[in-house]
Design an enzyme around this catalytic site. Structure first.
Site, PDB file in Angstrom:
ATOM      1  CG  ASP A 233      35.502  40.792  42.497  1.00  0.00           C
ATOM      2  OD1 ASP A 233      35.936  39.813  41.865  1.00  0.00           O
ATOM      3  OD2 ASP A 233      34.529  41.450  42.129  1.00  0.00           O
TER       4      ASP A 233
ATOM      5  CG  HIS B 125      31.318  37.882  37.365  1.00  0.00           C
ATOM      6  ND1 HIS B 125      32.176  38.955  37.227  1.00  0.00           N
ATOM      7  CD2 HIS B 125      30.536  37.893  36.244  1.00  0.00           C
ATOM      8  CE1 HIS B 125      31.941  39.583  36.097  1.00  0.00           C
ATOM      9  NE2 HIS B 125      30.947  38.955  35.469  1.00  0.00           N
TER      10      HIS B 125
ATOM     11  CB  ILE C 115      28.731  34.759  42.847  1.00  0.00           C
ATOM     12  CG1 ILE C 115      27.735  33.908  43.646  1.00  0.00           C
ATOM     13  CG2 ILE C 115      28.552  34.572  41.338  1.00  0.00           C
ATOM     14  CD1 ILE C 115      26.288  34.328  43.407  1.00  0.00           C
TER      15      ILE C 115
END
Length: 368
Positions: free
Chosen positions: A159, A129, A131
């Site tokens: 993102d 993800h 992070i």
């Protein structure tokens, strides 16, 4: 105003989450006809009609496990300028929708791929993800205060900044190339790559001895007293960015910072004590009182607004920064153009396959 800059371009978006839809939103906001291919049935917790990331495009529900649906996507792609997808490497190939197949069908196609780690490299097939992607690029290390752990900047850097925005930029670059040469290509957008690129200035500071590797010890990472947020008497917050000497001098005048210690603006050894003093000063008045004190003064100062306050802010209201689309307040398209319009966001509707050349029997065979 003329049409939006990307008017006339058609892009397929294979449904995904996060950065892929953000890229689709950006392209649609600026005029592209983005057709979103979704799985049949419920997709997510937020209905598409209330999700800003899904605004301003048509949708088709196709089961990509079915050969007829795969054939339909290939057929649609032949009339498109671009395609964006956000699966792990190899998934689209296994579906029969990889770039080799689609560029063979349509040599001008720009095939955009959004992943965390990229299409190649030791981590390419590893889940992750935002992070995680900004962790290995070095970006996450830079966010946080001195003596504290790294703090993820929600998912803005991986993102959206390093992912969806980079893919949108790459798509437009490759689309320009295709228009000029007739040659399509693959755009490999990795969030780990993009987040590293966003840190270019900091790498430049580091390479020139202007950036301390310790978090929270630099001018822009809350180390400096003149570049930080401060709590006010009513528990609200202000932001201060008085970097340049003229702004710092005005800050000193307004806040009566007359002592000689304030002369040490750029001495990191003095920053902790000066920050403590500023913290005490800002807590003596409410946020609105400080806004009034700094009004019309060149200091680089602004109140920290919550969501509702941001919508009501006079500057944002004057520029139409926020819009109500189908009952959902959301940011409008950006940037603005002097000669071209952007698309007024609208709630997603469903594409009629007939518009794309499918007859009634073909549509019925797809279960639509």
């Amino acid at each position: 105003m003329s049409d939006a800059p990307l008017t006339g371009l058609r892009v397929i978006e294979i449904a995904g989450i996060g950065p892929g839809p953000f890229c689709g939103m950006m392209l649609a906001d600026h005029g592209a006809d983005v057709i979103r291919i979704e799985r049949p049935g419920p997709q997510q917790r937020i209905p598409p009609s209330r999700d800003p990331l899904l605004r301003s495009r048509r949708t088709i529900a196709l089961d990509l496990k079915q050969p007829l649906a795969i054939a339909a996507v290939r057929r649609i792609a032949q009339s498109c300028d671009g395609l964006i997808e956000g699966f792990r490497p190899g998934v689209m190939e296994r579906l029969g929708l990889g770039p080799d197949e689609l560029l063979r069908d349509n040599p001008r196609l720009v095939y955009g791929r959004m992943t965390g780690w990229g299409q190649t490299g030791p981590l390419a097939d590893t889940p992750g993800h935002d992070i995680n992607y900004i962790a290995i690029s070095g970006a996450l290390h830079a966010f946080g205060r001195a003596g504290e752990k790294p703090t993820p900047p929600i998912n803005m850097v991986g993102d959206f900044g390093g992912g969806g925005m980079m893919l949108a930029f790459g798509m437009v670059c490759a689309l320009l190339h295709a228009q000029r040469t007739g040659e399509g290509q693959v755009v490999d957008a990795a969030m780990s790559d993009g987040s590293a690129t966003l840190m270019s200035m900091i790498w430049g500071f580091r390479g020139n001895g202007l950036w301390n590797a310790e978090r929270g010890g630099n001018m822009l990472d809350t180390g400096a007293h003149y570049y930080d947020t401060y709590e006010t008497a009513d528990g609200k917050w202000i932001s201060l960015g008085a970097i340049e000497p003229q702004f710092y001098a005005t800050l000193r005048r307004i806040m009566a910072l007359d002592e000689a210690c304030w002369d040490a603006q750029h001495d990191p050894a003095a920053w902790p004590a000066l920050k403590t003093a500023l913290e005490a000063k800002f807590r003596t008045q409410t946020r609105d009182a400080w806004v009034a004190a700094f009004a019309g003064q060149e200091v680089c100062f602004a109140p920290v607004l919550d969501f509702d306050e941001a919508v009501a802010n006079p500057h944002n209201a004057d520029r139409g920064v926020f819009l109500d689309v189908g009952g959902v307040v959301q940011p409008g398209p950006a940037p603005r153009y002097s000669a071209s319009a952007t698309v007024a966001p609208f709630v997603s509707d469903h594409a009629v396959l007939g518009d794309l050349g499918f007859d009634a029997d073909e549509i019925a065979a797809l279960g639509l």
